[in-house]
Design a protein around this motif. Structure first.
Motif, PDB file in Angstrom:
ATOM      1  N   UNK A   9      52.533  61.040  11.686  1.00 25.42           N
ATOM      2  CA  UNK A   9      51.136  60.702  11.985  1.00 25.42           C
ATOM      3  C   UNK A   9      50.246  61.936  12.024  1.00 25.42           C
ATOM      4  N   UNK A  10      48.966  61.713  11.758  1.00 22.55           N
ATOM      5  CA  UNK A  10      47.927  62.722  11.954  1.00 22.55           C
ATOM      6  C   UNK A  10      46.903  62.116  12.885  1.00 22.55           C
ATOM      7  N   UNK A  11      46.292  62.971  13.720  1.00 25.23           N
ATOM      8  CA  UNK A  11      45.326  62.481  14.708  1.00 25.23           C
ATOM      9  C   UNK A  11      44.014  63.237  14.608  1.00 25.23           C
ATOM     10  N   UNK A  12      42.923  62.541  14.865  1.00 22.91           N
ATOM     11  CA  UNK A  12      41.611  63.165  15.007  1.00 22.91           C
ATOM     12  C   UNK A  12      41.465  63.527  16.479  1.00 22.91           C
ATOM     13  N   UNK A  13      40.994  64.742  16.759  1.00 20.88           N
ATOM     14  CA  UNK A  13      40.774  65.164  18.144  1.00 20.88           C
ATOM     15  C   UNK A  13      39.272  65.129  18.403  1.00 20.88           C
ATOM     16  N   UNK A  14      38.840  64.218  19.289  1.00 24.88           N
ATOM     17  CA  UNK A  14      37.413  64.065  19.582  1.00 24.88           C
ATOM     18  C   UNK A  14      36.952  65.008  20.683  1.00 24.88           C
ATOM     19  N   UNK A  15      37.845  65.279  21.646  1.00 27.06           N
ATOM     20  CA  UNK A  15      37.579  66.248  22.696  1.00 27.06           C
ATOM     21  C   UNK A  15      38.908  66.595  23.337  1.00 27.06           C
ATOM     22  N   UNK A  16      38.915  67.630  24.176  1.00 29.73           N
ATOM     23  CA  UNK A  16      40.145  68.058  24.841  1.00 29.73           C
ATOM     24  C   UNK A  16      39.867  68.291  26.322  1.00 29.73           C
ATOM     25  N   UNK A  17      40.913  68.110  27.148  1.00 27.84           N
ATOM     26  CA  UNK A  17      40.761  68.239  28.589  1.00 27.84           C
ATOM     27  C   UNK A  17      42.064  68.737  29.205  1.00 27.84           C
ATOM     28  N   UNK A  18      41.996  69.457  30.316  1.00 26.07           N
ATOM     29  CA  UNK A  18      43.234  69.874  30.972  1.00 26.07           C
ATOM     30  C   UNK A  18      43.914  68.710  31.676  1.00 26.07           C
ATOM     31  N   UNK A  19      45.235  68.785  31.765  1.00 22.81           N
ATOM     32  CA  UNK A  19      46.013  67.749  32.434  1.00 22.81           C
ATOM     33  C   UNK A  19      47.396  68.281  32.755  1.00 22.81           C
TER      34      UNK A  19
END
Length: 107
Positions: free
Chosen positions: A57-67
């Motif tokens: 699979x390939x994914x689009x990254x719309x935003x990122x956040x710490x977790x």
């Protein structure tokens, strides 16, 4: 068992950028080869699994956040990638070419 783990498989290549009239551009990043990756409802392993991405699979990254900090094929990271509404994957399993943020922080 589909956890955030790696099984042998061939590489699916690098990032792709797709441009449409609706969006300026969206970059798709491949997940680690041989991985069936859990997609979670929030940025951490305590969140429920909402679906599983198949190998290649390939994914689009719309935003990122710490977790939650996760160790994977691309290192150890606390960055989680938002790939859709209420859908997060650990950045340690996504080949972004960077150990840091490649998208804006989620609001």
């Amino acid at each position: 068992m589909s956890v955030d783990h790696v099984e042998p498989a061939e590489s699916s290549g690098g990032a792709e950028t797709v441009t449409t009239a609706a969006a300026a551009s969206v970059t798709y990043y491949p997940i680690a080869p041989g991985v069936r990756l859990n997609v979670r409802s929030g940025p951490g392993t305590a969140y429920s699994v909402v679906r599983v991405l198949p190998e290649g699979s390939k994914v689009a990254i719309y935003c990122q956040t710490p977790g939650t900090t996760v160790s994977g094929p691309y290192g150890t990271s606390n960055i989680w990638d938002n790939i859709g509404s209420g859908e997060y994957v650990s950045d340690a399993y996504v080949h972004t070419g960077s150990d840091g943020y490649v998208a804006s922080r989620c609001a």
